[in-house]
Design a protein around this motif. Structure first.
Motif, PDB file in Angstrom:
ATOM      1  N   GLU A   1      -4.832  -0.611  -7.537  1.00  0.00           N
ATOM      2  CA  GLU A   1      -4.015  -0.047  -6.462  1.00  0.00           C
ATOM      3  C   GLU A   1      -3.365   1.259  -6.924  1.00  0.00           C
ATOM      4  O   GLU A   1      -2.543   1.272  -7.833  1.00  0.00           O
TER       5      GLU A   1
ATOM      6  N   HIS B   1      -1.723   5.022  -5.065  1.00  0.00           N
ATOM      7  CA  HIS B   1      -1.315   5.615  -3.794  1.00  0.00           C
ATOM      8  C   HIS B   1      -1.119   7.123  -3.946  1.00  0.00           C
ATOM      9  O   HIS B   1      -0.721   7.595  -5.007  1.00  0.00           O
TER      10      HIS B   1
ATOM     11  N   SER C   1      -6.588   2.440  -2.574  1.00  0.00           N
ATOM     12  CA  SER C   1      -5.190   2.155  -2.240  1.00  0.00           C
ATOM     13  C   SER C   1      -5.046   0.825  -1.502  1.00  0.00           C
ATOM     14  O   SER C   1      -4.108   0.065  -1.754  1.00  0.00           O
ATOM     15  N   ALA C   2      -5.946   0.537  -0.572  1.00  0.00           N
ATOM     16  CA  ALA C   2      -5.936  -0.747   0.146  1.00  0.00           C
ATOM     17  C   ALA C   2      -6.872  -1.710  -0.585  1.00  0.00           C
ATOM     18  O   ALA C   2      -7.968  -2.028  -0.131  1.00  0.00           O
ATOM     19  N   THR C   3      -6.414  -2.185  -1.730  1.00  0.00           N
ATOM     20  CA  THR C   3      -7.279  -2.892  -2.675  1.00  0.00           C
ATOM     21  C   THR C   3      -7.978  -4.096  -2.063  1.00  0.00           C
ATOM     22  O   THR C   3      -9.182  -4.296  -2.233  1.00  0.00           O
ATOM     23  N   SER C   4      -7.230  -4.933  -1.355  1.00  0.00           N
ATOM     24  CA  SER C   4      -7.827  -6.154  -0.802  1.00  0.00           C
ATOM     25  C   SER C   4      -8.893  -5.829   0.243  1.00  0.00           C
ATOM     26  O   SER C   4      -9.890  -6.562   0.374  1.00  0.00           O
ATOM     27  N   VAL C   5      -8.714  -4.736   0.976  1.00  0.00           N
ATOM     28  CA  VAL C   5      -9.712  -4.352   1.985  1.00  0.00           C
ATOM     29  C   VAL C   5     -11.011  -3.914   1.306  1.00  0.00           C
ATOM     30  O   VAL C   5     -12.114  -4.278   1.736  1.00  0.00           O
TER      31      VAL C   5
ATOM     32  N   HIS D   1       4.900  -5.049  -2.720  1.00  0.00           N
ATOM     33  CA  HIS D   1       4.543  -5.994  -1.668  1.00  0.00           C
ATOM     34  C   HIS D   1       5.414  -7.245  -1.719  1.00  0.00           C
ATOM     35  O   HIS D   1       5.947  -7.606  -2.768  1.00  0.00           O
TER      36      HIS D   1
ATOM     37  N   GLN E   1      -3.373 -12.342   1.785  1.00  0.00           N
ATOM     38  CA  GLN E   1      -4.543 -11.462   1.659  1.00  0.00           C
ATOM     39  C   GLN E   1      -5.588 -12.067   0.732  1.00  0.00           C
ATOM     40  O   GLN E   1      -6.781 -12.141   1.077  1.00  0.00           O
TER      41      GLN E   1
END
Length: 328
Positions: A45, A47, A55-59, A83, A91
């Motif tokens: 992650e 930013h 940046s949107a690691t789980s996505v 978070h 997630q």
């Protein structure tokens, strides 16, 4: 049996590329790494960094998981102070539910950004102070033993997504040891405390429900090419790119300018960051990897392929796998 090898994919956005190009390359690398026998791939992650797309690691993990079948995928790591633990549990519980037995969750406490971006993320410098408690809260959601009465993660509860503590200092080593979790050291860019941190972790480790013995993952940079000369050229180019990325402040440099900067104190700091780098032909790289594994007392290595272009990047992964004895 060869020491397990994993990959840290920095989701780099190259010159003239878009984030979509980076995602396409990450899928291609994961598919090839799965064929070659790599253990896992992690995404970090970051930013407000124009050169990094994770940046949107789980996505990103979900996207790559949908295009692969067996290789483990995870965060290396999620910066938990950015978070709420419940959100991360949901997630990664979702990811584990969709791709059972394939998801890892590495946790760090750094901002993954600069001070201005940290404020944009609605976190303060004090956010990291609760990191140990946040890890335990997150763990409770994933194991189904919530520490917050009446609050469960759905999905997430009972998925037992394995946690890893990431670090580059003694703090992470001490926390991973106290909680009985695997420890991953970021020696690919922060080499200084590697030996001391691993020694502290192994000395103080307490078995847990997740892990009965210490497990150290050490990171290093790798550039493998057909010849030593080719690898050295790629390594020099990667260092020049670091000059632009970390010191350029919006400007680019000619190769001659970058080389001059590399000789300066600021440039030498960048060189020192890449202290642990295996560069050369396949035999030279594998020999370095073996020495580094012993030096780091590692149970697993995670490699960041530092080649400056996509073709050389993928070739490094192939040559290292073959030299290390992973399945072809």
């Amino acid at each position: 049996m060869a020491l397990p090898l994993s990959i840290l994919d920095l989701a780099h956005i190259g010159e003239g590329e878009t984030a979509r190009d980076s995602f396409t390359a990450s899928v291609a690398l994961a598919q090839r790494a799965e064929e070659l026998g790599y253990q896992r791939i992690w995404y970090a992650e970051h930013h407000n960094m124009p050169s990094i797309a994770s940046s949107a690691t789980s996505v990103l993990i979900a996207h790559v998981a949908a295009h692969t079948s067996t290789i483990r995928l995870g965060a290396g790591g999620v910066m938990l102070p950015n978070h709420a633990p419940l959100t991360i549990a949901e997630q990664f519980g979702t990811l584990e539910t969709l791709h059972p037995g394939r998801i890892d969750l590495g946790l760090g406490r750094a901002p993954g950004s600069d001070q201005q971006t940290m404020r944009a993320l609605r976190r303060s410098p004090a956010s990291a102070d609760s990191f140990p408690q946040d890890v335990l809260e997150l763990q409770g959601y994933l194991t189904g033993e919530s520490r917050i009465p009446g609050v469960d993660a759905t999905p997430g509860k009972g998925t037992d997504v394995p946690l890893y503590i990431l670090g580059s200092s003694l703090f992470g080593a001490q926390l991973a040891a106290a909680l009985g979790l695997p420890y991953a050291f970021a020696s690919h860019f922060a080499p200084t405390a590697l030996e001391e941190a691993v020694a502290v972790y192994r000395r103080d480790f307490k078995p847990s429900a997740q892990l009965d013995r210490p497990h150290v993952i050490a990171a290093l940079n790798v550039i493998a090419a057909e010849t030593k000369e080719e690898a050295e050229e790629q390594f020099l180019e990667s260092k020049r790119l670091r000059v632009t990325r970390f010191l350029g402040r919006g400007r680019t440099f000619t190769p001659e300018e970058a080389d001059m900067i590399l000789e300066s104190p600021a440039g030498q700091q960048l060189v020192q960051m890449a202290k642990y780098s295996a560069v050369g032909d396949p035999d030279e790289v594998e020999a370095y990897v073996a020495r580094f594994a012993e030096h780091a007392q590692a149970d697993e290595l995670i490699v960041a392929f530092a080649a400056p272009d996509r073709k050389a990047w993928m070739r490094s992964a192939e040559l290292l796998a073959q030299a290390h004895g992973l399945r072809a």
